[in-house]
Write a protein that holds these residues in place. Structure first.
Motif, short mmCIF file in Angstrom:
data_model
loop_
_atom_site.label_atom_id
_atom_site.label_comp_id
_atom_site.label_asym_id
_atom_site.label_seq_id
_atom_site.Cartn_x
_atom_site.Cartn_y
_atom_site.Cartn_z
N GLU A 284 0.83 -1.21 0.00
CA GLU A 284 0.00 0.00 0.00
C GLU A 284 0.87 1.26 0.00
O GLU A 284 0.61 2.20 -0.75
CB GLU A 284 -0.94 -0.01 1.21
CG GLU A 284 -2.03 -1.05 1.09
CD GLU A 284 -2.79 -1.28 2.39
OE1 GLU A 284 -2.47 -0.64 3.42
OE2 GLU A 284 -3.71 -2.12 2.37
N ILE B 241 2.37 -0.44 -11.94
CA ILE B 241 3.60 -0.88 -11.28
C ILE B 241 3.80 -2.34 -11.64
O ILE B 241 2.94 -3.18 -11.40
CB ILE B 241 3.50 -0.70 -9.75
CG1 ILE B 241 3.29 0.78 -9.41
CG2 ILE B 241 4.75 -1.25 -9.07
CD1 ILE B 241 2.97 1.05 -7.95
N THR C 22 2.47 1.74 -3.41
CA THR C 22 1.51 2.21 -4.41
C THR C 22 1.17 3.68 -4.23
O THR C 22 1.09 4.43 -5.20
CB THR C 22 0.23 1.35 -4.36
OG1 THR C 22 0.59 -0.02 -4.58
CG2 THR C 22 -0.78 1.78 -5.40
N GLN D 293 -4.09 -3.15 -6.68
CA GLN D 293 -4.06 -1.69 -6.77
C GLN D 293 -2.73 -1.21 -7.37
O GLN D 293 -2.71 -0.27 -8.17
CB GLN D 293 -4.29 -1.07 -5.39
CG GLN D 293 -5.71 -1.22 -4.91
CD GLN D 293 -5.90 -0.80 -3.47
OE1 GLN D 293 -4.96 -0.69 -2.69
NE2 GLN D 293 -7.15 -0.56 -3.09
N ALA D 294 -1.64 -1.84 -6.98
CA ALA D 294 -0.33 -1.47 -7.53
C ALA D 294 -0.30 -1.73 -9.04
O ALA D 294 0.14 -0.88 -9.82
CB ALA D 294 0.78 -2.26 -6.83
N LYS D 295 -0.79 -2.87 -9.45
CA LYS D 295 -0.80 -3.21 -10.88
C LYS D 295 -1.70 -2.26 -11.67
O LYS D 295 -1.38 -1.91 -12.80
CB LYS D 295 -1.22 -4.67 -11.06
CG LYS D 295 -0.21 -5.65 -10.50
CD LYS D 295 -0.77 -7.06 -10.50
CE LYS D 295 -0.04 -7.94 -9.53
NZ LYS D 295 -0.69 -9.24 -9.37
N LYS E 1 -2.02 0.76 -11.11
CA LYS E 1 -1.25 2.01 -11.24
C LYS E 1 -0.01 1.79 -12.11
O LYS E 1 0.95 2.56 -12.07
CB LYS E 1 -0.85 2.53 -9.87
CG LYS E 1 -2.03 2.91 -9.02
CD LYS E 1 -1.85 4.27 -8.47
CE LYS E 1 -3.05 4.61 -7.62
NZ LYS E 1 -3.49 5.95 -7.83
#
Length: 110
Positions: free
Chosen positions: A11, A58, A14, A52-54, A56
């Motif tokens: 988290e 990442i 991200t 969530q990271a993916k 964005k």
């Protein structure tokens, strides 16, 4: 921000790590490498944080160390295709065995 477990790390990464305030360039590719050696205490939180990271953009590479890092859990974190983003070693002493493979895959599209 306080970090308690891997979901917190994801988290924080991200939300903060790829910001201009933290030194990121807007046009730079966002790449993370995680080294994991144990099961997640809250797998669903990790799944949500990784998704969530993916979202964005990442790209996440994962190195699993030892028997504590199950391949199934590594797939929760890693970007796809998994054969390019997941690496496994038996111990931390074996990390040099995958270093070149990780570097090649991280730098593939740069």
């Amino acid at each position: 921000i306080q970090i308690y477990d891997f979901a917190d790390v994801m988290e924080h990464m991200t939300l903060r790590s790829f910001t201009v305030e933290e030194g990121s360039r807007p046009s730079a590719k966002k790449i993370a490498v995680a080294i994991l050696d144990s099961a997640f205490p809250d797998e669903e939180r990790v799944r949500i944080a990784a998704d969530q990271a993916k979202e964005k953009d990442i790209e996440i590479f994962v190195v699993g160390v030892g028997a504590g890092a199950s391949y199934r859990e590594l797939t929760i974190v890693a970007s796809s295709p998994f054969e390019d983003h997941i690496f496994e070693v038996e111990s931390y002493d074996d990390l040099p065995k995958v270093t070149d493979k990780v570097k090649l895959n991280v730098c593939k599209d740069l």
